[in-house]
Write an enzyme that holds these catalytic residues in place. Structure first.
Site, PDB file in Angstrom:
ATOM      1  N   ASN A  40       1.294 -25.202  -1.215  1.00 16.72           N
ATOM      2  CA  ASN A  40       0.615 -25.146  -2.507  1.00 16.72           C
ATOM      3  C   ASN A  40      -0.373 -26.290  -2.708  1.00 16.72           C
ATOM      4  O   ASN A  40      -1.307 -26.165  -3.495  1.00 16.72           O
ATOM      5  CB  ASN A  40       1.692 -25.160  -3.602  1.00 16.72           C
ATOM      6  CG  ASN A  40       1.126 -25.460  -4.964  1.00 16.72           C
ATOM      7  OD1 ASN A  40       0.531 -24.592  -5.591  1.00 16.72           O
ATOM      8  ND2 ASN A  40       1.284 -26.694  -5.424  1.00 16.72           N
TER       9      ASN A  40
ATOM     10  N   SER B 266      -7.093 -18.043  -3.130  1.00 22.91           N
ATOM     11  CA  SER B 266      -7.792 -18.171  -4.404  1.00 22.91           C
ATOM     12  C   SER B 266      -8.789 -17.025  -4.553  1.00 22.91           C
ATOM     13  O   SER B 266      -9.330 -16.521  -3.560  1.00 22.91           O
ATOM     14  CB  SER B 266      -8.553 -19.494  -4.425  1.00 22.91           C
ATOM     15  OG  SER B 266      -9.522 -19.478  -5.446  1.00 22.91           O
TER      16      SER B 266
ATOM     17  N   TYR C  27     -14.270 -24.497  -0.106  1.00 24.91           N
ATOM     18  CA  TYR C  27     -12.949 -24.103  -0.615  1.00 24.91           C
ATOM     19  C   TYR C  27     -12.702 -22.609  -0.335  1.00 24.91           C
ATOM     20  O   TYR C  27     -11.615 -22.218   0.113  1.00 24.91           O
ATOM     21  CB  TYR C  27     -12.949 -24.399  -2.116  1.00 24.91           C
ATOM     22  CG  TYR C  27     -11.691 -24.078  -2.877  1.00 24.91           C
ATOM     23  CD1 TYR C  27     -10.548 -24.868  -2.740  1.00 24.91           C
ATOM     24  CD2 TYR C  27     -11.664 -23.018  -3.784  1.00 24.91           C
ATOM     25  CE1 TYR C  27      -9.397 -24.584  -3.485  1.00 24.91           C
ATOM     26  CE2 TYR C  27     -10.528 -22.733  -4.529  1.00 24.91           C
ATOM     27  CZ  TYR C  27      -9.392 -23.517  -4.375  1.00 24.91           C
ATOM     28  OH  TYR C  27      -8.274 -23.242  -5.101  1.00 24.91           O
ATOM     29  N   SER C  28     -13.707 -21.750  -0.566  1.00 22.94           N
ATOM     30  CA  SER C  28     -13.562 -20.308  -0.317  1.00 22.94           C
ATOM     31  C   SER C  28     -13.212 -20.057   1.137  1.00 22.94           C
ATOM     32  O   SER C  28     -12.356 -19.223   1.451  1.00 22.94           O
ATOM     33  CB  SER C  28     -14.859 -19.553  -0.606  1.00 22.94           C
ATOM     34  OG  SER C  28     -15.355 -19.894  -1.853  1.00 22.94           O
TER      35      SER C  28
ATOM     36  N   ALA D  39     -11.735 -22.085   3.294  1.00 26.11           N
ATOM     37  CA  ALA D  39     -10.366 -22.524   3.594  1.00 26.11           C
ATOM     38  C   ALA D  39      -9.353 -21.547   3.015  1.00 26.11           C
ATOM     39  O   ALA D  39      -8.343 -21.215   3.646  1.00 26.11           O
ATOM     40  CB  ALA D  39     -10.141 -23.919   3.022  1.00 26.11           C
ATOM     41  N   LYS D  40      -9.631 -21.051   1.813  1.00 29.22           N
ATOM     42  CA  LYS D  40      -8.672 -20.160   1.154  1.00 29.22           C
ATOM     43  C   LYS D  40      -8.588 -18.806   1.874  1.00 29.22           C
ATOM     44  O   LYS D  40      -7.531 -18.174   1.878  1.00 29.22           O
ATOM     45  CB  LYS D  40      -9.063 -19.966  -0.323  1.00 29.22           C
ATOM     46  CG  LYS D  40      -8.743 -21.200  -1.177  1.00 29.22           C
ATOM     47  CD  LYS D  40      -7.285 -21.608  -1.029  1.00 29.22           C
ATOM     48  CE  LYS D  40      -6.792 -22.552  -2.080  1.00 29.22           C
ATOM     49  NZ  LYS D  40      -5.446 -23.088  -1.757  1.00 29.22           N
TER      50      LYS D  40
ATOM     51  N   HIS E  55       2.387  38.073   0.773  1.00 32.57           N
ATOM     52  CA  HIS E  55       3.792  37.710   0.584  1.00 32.57           C
ATOM     53  C   HIS E  55       4.415  38.323  -0.673  1.00 32.57           C
ATOM     54  O   HIS E  55       5.566  38.068  -0.967  1.00 32.57           O
ATOM     55  CB  HIS E  55       3.928  36.177   0.534  1.00 32.57           C
ATOM     56  CG  HIS E  55       3.358  35.515   1.745  1.00 32.57           C
ATOM     57  ND1 HIS E  55       3.920  35.638   2.987  1.00 32.57           N
ATOM     58  CD2 HIS E  55       2.246  34.737   1.909  1.00 32.57           C
ATOM     59  CE1 HIS E  55       3.195  34.958   3.867  1.00 32.57           C
ATOM     60  NE2 HIS E  55       2.167  34.398   3.238  1.00 32.57           N
TER      61      HIS E  55
ATOM     62  N   GLN F 271      53.901  19.433   7.386  1.00 29.04           N
ATOM     63  CA  GLN F 271      54.659  18.394   8.087  1.00 29.04           C
ATOM     64  C   GLN F 271      55.002  18.850   9.514  1.00 29.04           C
ATOM     65  O   GLN F 271      54.876  18.098  10.475  1.00 29.04           O
ATOM     66  CB  GLN F 271      55.944  18.094   7.329  1.00 29.04           C
ATOM     67  CG  GLN F 271      56.367  16.676   7.524  1.00 29.04           C
ATOM     68  CD  GLN F 271      56.915  16.112   6.217  1.00 29.04           C
ATOM     69  OE1 GLN F 271      57.004  16.806   5.203  1.00 29.04           O
ATOM     70  NE2 GLN F 271      57.286  14.858   6.241  1.00 29.04           N
TER      71      GLN F 271
END
Ligand code: NAI
Length: 720
Positions: free
Chosen positions: A99, A151, A164-165, A167-168, A502, A690
């Site tokens: 995170n 993200s 950032y884009s 890496a995400k 049918h 039985q």
């Protein structure tokens, strides 16, 4: 679900847990019993500085509430050290939530090497290092749950966040592969795409929403994804403000850019086809790299074989087909499911806890698409096709997902090949059926024979045809007989095939039949049910595929006999009409998942003398339910004839049910094996049970005391 979803005994590592989302995850894990490693470097928003304060404050918050936590101040770039903290303090690691994150937003032209590298190091390399250090422990213990954090900036792009884009989206690719590599060791990896109020977003998110975007509203989604009972793997889950949804990529149908293997592709070919290449109207999801490549591999095969490479052949008809639970029930009735078999109730009652479709229902969306479009027109060079000359010759269906109990299916149908049989032509139609969310539910192949359309100089066979397979030469291992109703075709046609052949005697006469005939797919449904009943505990989720050849017509009211031969998970079968001895379905098989091994049974249950004994027992049992339930036992009877098991009956006194076959959703407490005629003698009071037991005529396994009680009750009520 019963009770709280707990994490007692589990160890969760949450990186960047000193604030924002990570803090909310750590607190919730601890509250649910996990021991938590609260990792945080404690630096600034842009990756500057460090401090132990952030992690320490979350650890004291957890401990203050009676939870277990330790702080870790390493950077995720040294992820191995964070995992070491977990091992040293708690002796194991079960969950890693990647995170930790920072931002260094700049417009693309202004991004420096440092801005680029720092972002990749924290988000992408940090996720790699921490997860890789935990991986061998996950494998060894055959358990692990991983979350990576992406993200919307990556998925959709966002001005000023190119570093950032990138890496995400990097962590999304990482997760896709980890989900595959980890699957066999029960290691699941999923992506969370959060939107929450934190220091990272305080100047990005609109202030009016900021207060509503609490990290605590996302934490339960992440925590659930890490629970041992969560099967989700390889998914991308978006979450914000108390909402969560799954997200995935789809691909259009695309276009073939060349007509023959020997052709190249020119820029102009692409230009001319661009609208088709980018058309997303039939877009679907590919569930794996194999599925993604199989579409162009199939095209390559087609090009190689040089058959019908024309564009027409690749034309796909896309048709939608909606149905509700009511349609599934109508279909089940149409193919002979009945409330007289308690085991069939799940196909007939929409509020049944296991309500499900008979899987062969998935043939219908494709069939409807073929019948309602002009797909067949143009399939055979120079021939107009009259529907009255089209016969349904063979059918294949393979299930990839369970049949949804209602919804709209989208079928993509295309002519896969055409064969010239002289007297007629055979057209292969391949059908891919997708659910509303683009998941492929089934693949089918319909083989139609067009009378009088042969002689056009085409090939006789096709490598694309899914072949029928003849049944083994030995006697069948199992047989089920069932009489159809005189109104069977009248009922079955309500599932969609309204061909008057049918129902309408005059139309039947025009087709050369003495009276309206049953739909081939109706007989197919009967036999599929028989196989499921005999070899899969009537569980539709164990059905994988079916292939049949329709050999002769059936008249409504005739009795169908499905003869079955088991070869592992493949059940060969052949269906005949008892009254005429004609084989009506041949070369057929059903592939099951985990077929039950059934002791060969050569006799149809209807022919056994003990069958009325069980039927009478059922009536008595139902009249004395309170008394019967007190015995609280499940009895399994194997009725033999000539030393072989000829019928299996379950007497479930816990639920007050008596039916043919192995126990459903429960286990037998006591198994009784007895010859057909001895069973009748006992019932009629001519043989003392039985004595039968002593003489070895009655074999009892399991709880013998319970069988004593059953006997007493049966004797009291009925001499049995
Ligand atoms: P935050 O800034 O409140 O929390 C991130 C934490 O990570 C901070 O406490 C920080 O000290 C820590 N951290 C930073 N670099 C670290 C490193 N090298 N090693 C260990 N810890 C480090 O931010 P927030 O919003 O809680 O973000 C959590 C994650 O969610 C991040 O990966 C972020 O990119 C992602 N995210 C957040 C969104 C949002 O709307 N808040 C949107 C999309 C993604």
């Amino acid at each position: 679900m019963g009770g709280e979803l707990r994490f007692d005994g589990r160890v969760a590592v949450v990186t960047g847990a000193g604030a924002g989302l990570g803090r909310a995850y750590a607190l919730l894990f601890a509250e649910r019993g996990a021991s938590v490693v609260v990792n945080d470097l404690g630096g600034g928003r842009h990756g500057d500085g460090k401090s132990s304060k952030a992690a320490d404050s979350v650890v004291s918050e957890i401990r203050g509430k009676g939870g277990k936590a330790v702080a870790d101040y390493n950077s995720v770039e040294d992820g191995d050290k964070i995992i070491q903290t977990a091992l040293e303090n708690f002796g194991r690691v079960d969950i890693v939530v990647n995170n930790a994150g920072i931002l260094r937003d700049k417009s693309f032209a202004r991004i420096s090497d440092v801005d680029w590298e720092l972002i990749q190091r924290v988000h992408l390399k940090g996720t790699f290092k921490t997860t890789q250090a935990a991986w061998p422990h996950f494998r060894k213990q055959n358990y692990g749950r991983i979350i990576v954090t992406a993200s919307n900036s990556g998925i959709y792009g966002n001005f000023g966040q190119a570093n950032y884009s990138a890496a995400k989206m990097g962590v999304v690719g990482l997760s896709n592969t980890l989900a595959i590599e980890g699957r066999k060791n029960n290691i699941h990896c999923n992506v969370i795409v959060p939107t929450a109020a934190s220091r990272l977003t305080e100047d990005i998110l609109p202030p009016e929403f900021f207060a509503e975007l609490r990290p605590e509203l996302i934490a339960p989604v992440v925590v659930w994804l890490c629970h041992e009972s969560c099967e989700e793997n390889g998914s991308i889950i978006e979450s914000a403000a108390g909402w969560a949804g799954k997200c995935y990529m789809v691909r259009g149908q695309g276009a073939l850019l060349r007509a023959r293997m020997t052709d190249g592709v020119t820029v102009e070919d692409v230009y001319n086809k661009w609208n088709e290449v980018t058309d997303m109207s039939g877009a679907t999801r590919c569930n794996s790299i194999e599925e993604a490549s199989s579409s162009f591999m199939t095209l390559l095969e087609k090009l190689k074989s040089g058959s019908q490479d024309s564009e027409e052949e690749n034309q796909t008809v896309v048709e939608d087909f909606s149905y509700t639970t009511r349609d599934l029930i109508l279909y089940a009735l149409g193919v002979g499911a009945s409330v007289s078999r308690p085991n069939d109730l799940k196909f007939l009652y929409e509020n049944h806890e296991e309500f499900s479709a008979i899987p062969t229902y998935m043939i219908i969306p494709g069939q409807m698409a073929v019948m309602s479009t002009d797909l067949l027109q143009g399939a055979i060079p120079g021939r107009q096709i009259e529907l009255s000359r089209v016969l349904h010759g063979e059918q294949y269906l393979e299930m990839l997902q369970p049949v949804p109990t209602s919804g709209t299916m989208r079928s993509h149908c295309r002519v896969a090949d055409v064969m010239d049989k002289g007297s007629g032509a055979v057209v292969l139609i391949n059908v891919d059926t997708f659910s509303e969310n683009g998941e492929k539910i089934a693949f089918g192949q319909m083989t139609v024979f067009v009378v009088g359309a042969g002689g056009f100089g085409g090939k006789r066979t096709s490598e694309r045809a899914i072949a029928t397979i003849e049944a083994p030469k030995r006697n069948p291992d199992a047989t089920i007989r069932q009489k159809t109703d005189v109104d069977q075709a009248a009922l079955y046609r309500l599932s969609g095939d309204f061909n008057p052949l049918h129902i309408d005697p005059s139309m039947a006469a025009m087709g050369g039949f003495s009276q309206p005939i049953l739909h081939g797919l109706c007989s197919l449904g009967f036999s599929a049910r028989h196989v499921l009943q005999q070899y899969a505990g009537n569980d539709p989720s164990r059905f994988k595929a079916i292939k049949v050849r329709f050999a002769k017509p059936v008249i409504p009211g005739q009795t169908l006999q499905t003869d079955m031969w088991q070869q592992g998970n493949r059940i060969h079968f052949q269906t005949k009409v008892v009254e005429t001895g004609n084989n009506v379905i041949t070369g057929a098989y059903i592939d099951l998942i985990d077929a039950s091994s059934v002791i060969p049974n050569n006799v149809a249950a209807e022919e056994l003398k003990s069958t009325p004994v069980f039927e009478a027992m059922k009536i008595r049992m139902e009249a004395n339910l309170d008394k019967v339930k007190k015995i609280n036992g499940v009895f399994l009877y194997y009725i033999t004839q000539n030393g072989k098991v000829a019928a299996t009956w379950t007497v479930d006194l816990k639920k007050g049910k008596l039916y043919q076959g192995e126990p459903q959703g429960t286990k037998a407490d006591c198994t009784l094996t007895m010859d057909d005629k001895d069973m009748v003698e006992v019932a009629e009071g001519r043989l003392n049970p039985q004595v039968a037991f002593m003489k070895g005529k009655l074999k009892i396994k399991g709880n013998i005391m319970l069988s004593q009680k059953l006997r007493d009750l049966m004797k009291e009520e009925s001499k049995l």
